[in-house]
Design an enzyme around this catalytic site. Sequence first.
Site, PDB file in Angstrom:
ATOM      1  N   GLU A  35       0.875  -1.166   0.000  1.00 49.63           N
ATOM      2  CA  GLU A  35       0.000   0.000   0.000  1.00 49.63           C
ATOM      3  C   GLU A  35       0.918   1.223   0.000  1.00 49.63           C
ATOM      4  OE1 GLU A  35      -2.730   0.207   3.299  1.00 49.63           O
ATOM      5  OE2 GLU A  35      -3.427   2.168   2.608  1.00 49.63           O
ATOM      6  N   ARG A 261       5.384 -12.910   9.705  1.00 48.90           N
ATOM      7  CA  ARG A 261       6.073 -11.635   9.450  1.00 48.90           C
ATOM      8  C   ARG A 261       7.509 -11.684   9.938  1.00 48.90           C
ATOM      9  NH1 ARG A 261       2.052  -7.566   8.888  1.00 48.90           N
ATOM     10  NH2 ARG A 261       3.497  -5.837   9.057  1.00 48.90           N
ATOM     11  N   LYS A 271       4.319   0.662   9.898  1.00 47.68           N
ATOM     12  CA  LYS A 271       4.465   1.901   9.127  1.00 47.68           C
ATOM     13  C   LYS A 271       3.960   3.108   9.904  1.00 47.68           C
ATOM     14  CE  LYS A 271       2.958   0.118   5.078  1.00 47.68           C
ATOM     15  NZ  LYS A 271       2.512   0.068   3.688  1.00 47.68           N
TER      16      LYS A 271
HETATM   17  P1  ATP Z   1       0.739  -1.656   7.748  1.00 50.73           P
HETATM   18  O1  ATP Z   1       1.935  -1.367   8.629  1.00 50.73           O
HETATM   19  O2  ATP Z   1       0.021  -0.434   7.253  1.00 50.73           O
HETATM   20  O3  ATP Z   1      -0.144  -2.792   8.193  1.00 50.73           O
HETATM   21  P2  ATP Z   1       1.999  -3.417   5.943  1.00 50.73           P
HETATM   22  O4  ATP Z   1       3.319  -3.442   6.638  1.00 50.73           O
HETATM   23  O5  ATP Z   1       1.090  -4.590   5.976  1.00 50.73           O
HETATM   24  O6  ATP Z   1       1.263  -2.131   6.372  1.00 50.73           O
HETATM   25  P3  ATP Z   1       1.735  -3.346   3.090  1.00 50.73           P
HETATM   26  O7  ATP Z   1       2.113  -2.237   2.206  1.00 50.73           O
HETATM   27  O8  ATP Z   1       0.306  -3.723   3.173  1.00 50.73           O
HETATM   28  O9  ATP Z   1       2.294  -2.975   4.481  1.00 50.73           O
HETATM   29  O10 ATP Z   1       2.624  -4.625   2.809  1.00 50.73           O
HETATM   30  C1  ATP Z   1       2.905  -5.131   1.549  1.00 50.73           C
HETATM   31  C2  ATP Z   1       3.241  -6.587   1.659  1.00 50.73           C
HETATM   32  O11 ATP Z   1       4.357  -6.765   2.515  1.00 50.73           O
HETATM   33  C3  ATP Z   1       2.104  -7.377   2.252  1.00 50.73           C
HETATM   34  O12 ATP Z   1       1.926  -8.553   1.488  1.00 50.73           O
HETATM   35  C4  ATP Z   1       2.554  -7.695   3.637  1.00 50.73           C
HETATM   36  O13 ATP Z   1       2.040  -8.921   4.063  1.00 50.73           O
HETATM   37  C5  ATP Z   1       4.075  -7.733   3.495  1.00 50.73           C
HETATM   38  N1  ATP Z   1       4.700  -7.372   4.760  1.00 50.73           N
HETATM   39  C6  ATP Z   1       4.509  -6.255   5.471  1.00 50.73           C
HETATM   40  N2  ATP Z   1       5.215  -6.296   6.616  1.00 50.73           N
HETATM   41  C7  ATP Z   1       5.891  -7.462   6.622  1.00 50.73           C
HETATM   42  C8  ATP Z   1       6.799  -8.096   7.541  1.00 50.73           C
HETATM   43  N3  ATP Z   1       7.164  -7.517   8.684  1.00 50.73           N
HETATM   44  N4  ATP Z   1       7.290  -9.305   7.211  1.00 50.73           N
HETATM   45  C9  ATP Z   1       6.936  -9.898   6.053  1.00 50.73           C
HETATM   46  N5  ATP Z   1       6.099  -9.364   5.157  1.00 50.73           N
HETATM   47  C10 ATP Z   1       5.570  -8.157   5.423  1.00 50.73           C
HETATM   48 MG    MG Z   2      -0.995  -4.084   5.065  1.00 50.97          MG
END
Ligand code: ATP
Ligand code: MG
Length: 559
Positions: A35, A261, A271
Amino acid sequence: MSVPSSPSKDFIREIIDEDLSSGKHDSTVTRFPPEPNGYLHIGHAKSICLNFGIAEEYGGRCHLRFDDTNPSKEDVEYVDSIKEDIQWLGFDWGDHLYFASDYFDKLYKWAKHLIDEGKAYVDDQTFDEIRKGRGDLTTPGTDSPFRDRSAEENLELFKAMKKGEFDDGSKVLRAKIDMAHPNLNMRDPILYRIARAHHHRTGDEWCIYPMYDFTHGQSDALEYVTHSLCTLEFENHRPLYEWFLDNLPVPSQPRQIEFSRLNLNYTVMSKRKLLQLVEDNHVNGWDDPRMPTISGLRRRGYPPEAIRNFCKTIGITKFQSTNDMALLESGVRDVLNRDARRFMAVLDPLKVVITNYPEGQSEEIETVANPENPDAGMRHFSFSREIYIERDDFMEDPPKKYFRLSPGNEVRLRNAYFIKCEEVIKDADGNITELHCTYDTDTPRGENPSDGRKVKGVVHWVSAAHSVDATVRLYDRLFSVESPDSAEGTFLDHLNPDSLTEMPNAKLEGNLAGVPNGETVQFERLGYFCVDKESSAENRVFNRTVGLRDSWAKVKAKS
Ligand code: ATP
Ligand code: MG
C-alpha cells in the site's frame, strides 16, 4: 515445467512444487502488493525476496501491484520510493506494474453484480452502529435494519452513492453473508465507503472507494496470480477472500497462503510508528540510517546482497518469532569484508610529530586495497613527519595491559613504522594537544626490527599534510530495549539517546576524497563506513554502517 531442486524447501515452495507437478498450474504468478502509504522496511524485504525469488527460481513472473484503495494516506512519493527500493534490492517486475485503482471500474461492476444477486446491500447505519452490530467473538452480530432492501432499491442507492448524492460516511455497501458467522470478517463486511478524497491516480473521479478486502483478492484474480502470499494476520480474511472469488465472475482462482512476518529486535516495524518517528523528528526522514527502512539501510551502507542473504537465512515459516539484529549485522560484515576497499581514518584526532623524520619530506606506502580480493589491486598513501592518531589510542597513565601508545612505549603504526612516545605536549589547561615521538627507520610496512624486539600494539593513523577533513556519523541502535513495542510506556520512551554521535573533526586518508557517494569502505580497525548522500567535496560525510565486531554482544554480556 521443471521444478528447481533444493535440499530444504520452505512449505510455500513445497506447495508450488506440488501444484506444478500435479499440473494444477504450468507456471507461477506471484505479486508484491504494497500500500503506497509509507516507505518499505526490512519486513517488506522478506515478502519481496519471497515473491520475486519464486518468480526467478521457477521461471514465473512477479507483479508489483500497489494496493491503493485508501487515498487519504497515499502518495506518489511513496510509489516512487517503493519502486526504487525494490530495484535496489535487485528485483524487477518487468512489464507487470499494476495499481488496484486500475480495477476500480471492474470492482464497481462486481459490486453491482453482488447487489443483483441479492448478496450485497446499502446500509444507512453509522460506522459506530455497524461496529456494534457486528458482535464479538462470543456474541453473534445483529442484522442491520437495512439488510432486507430489495436488489432494485440497493442498486439505485449504490448508483446514487457513486454520483455523490450522499455525505461521506452516511451510507456503505455491505456484503450479505452471515451476521452470526464465527469469523467476524464474514459478518456482512463493508465493501464500499463514501469518501471525498483526492486519489493520487484517479484524482476526483470517485467519491466511493472499495475496501481493501473487497479489492485484494479480486485484483489477484484479475492478474491470474497463482499463489497469493501474505502474512499471517490475513489468515482469517481468507474465507472472505474465497467468498468473493466464489461469488463473482472472476477469471482465475488464486490460492492465498500465509507466512509469518519478519520482526527484528531493537526496532519497530509498523508503518504507522515509522511515520510517527519521521513526523515528530525523532529521526531525519524515512531514509535516516537508523531506520529499518530499505532506504535507511541503503543510506547506512548495507549491501542489498546482505539483506537478501538475511531473508534467505531466516527462511519462511508460520511461526511467529523475532529475529536478531546482530544476525543481520553479521551478514552485512560478511559481504563488506569480502567487498569493501580498506582505508585509514582517524575519527577523534590527536596530532603526533615524528621528531626524527625530516621536515618537508614524505614517502609513499603501498599496500593491498583489499586483502580479501586480489583484483582490487594496490593502494598508495603517504607517510610524513606529522600524523594523526586516535585520541583514545594514547594514554598518559595507562593500566597494566594497555598495549597502545603511552609515554616511553612503542607501537606499530599500521602499514608503517614503529614509533615511540618521547614527550606529551599540553595546553595551559592541561589538555594533551600533541605527542612527540621518534620512529624506527628499520621497521617499515610490517617488518620487525633487526634486534628482534616486538610490539603488541598497532594503531591506525593518517598523514596530516595528506589528510582530508570529514564529519563521521556513528550510528547505534535506535532503541535501547529489545522489544520497544511491548516495553513499558510507549515505544518512544525507549529511543536510544546515543543512537547518533557526530565526529565533526575526523581526518581521512587522502584517497577517501575520491570514494563515490554510496560506496561502503572499511576504515581499518574501526568498521565499515559509507559516503552519505549529503557528502560534498567541501564537506565530506561518512556514515558508520557497522563496526568490525558485534560490540552489543559484549555490552549485553557485561550488563
Ligand atoms: P501496515 O503497517 O500499514 O499494516 P503493511 O506493513 O502490511 O502495512 P503493506 O504495504 O500492506 O504494508 O505490505 C505489503 C506486503 O508486505 C504485504 O503482502 C505484507 O504482508 C508484506 N509485509 C509487510 N510487513 C511485513 C513483515 N514484517 N514481514 C513480512 N512481510 C511483510
Ligand atoms: Mg498491510
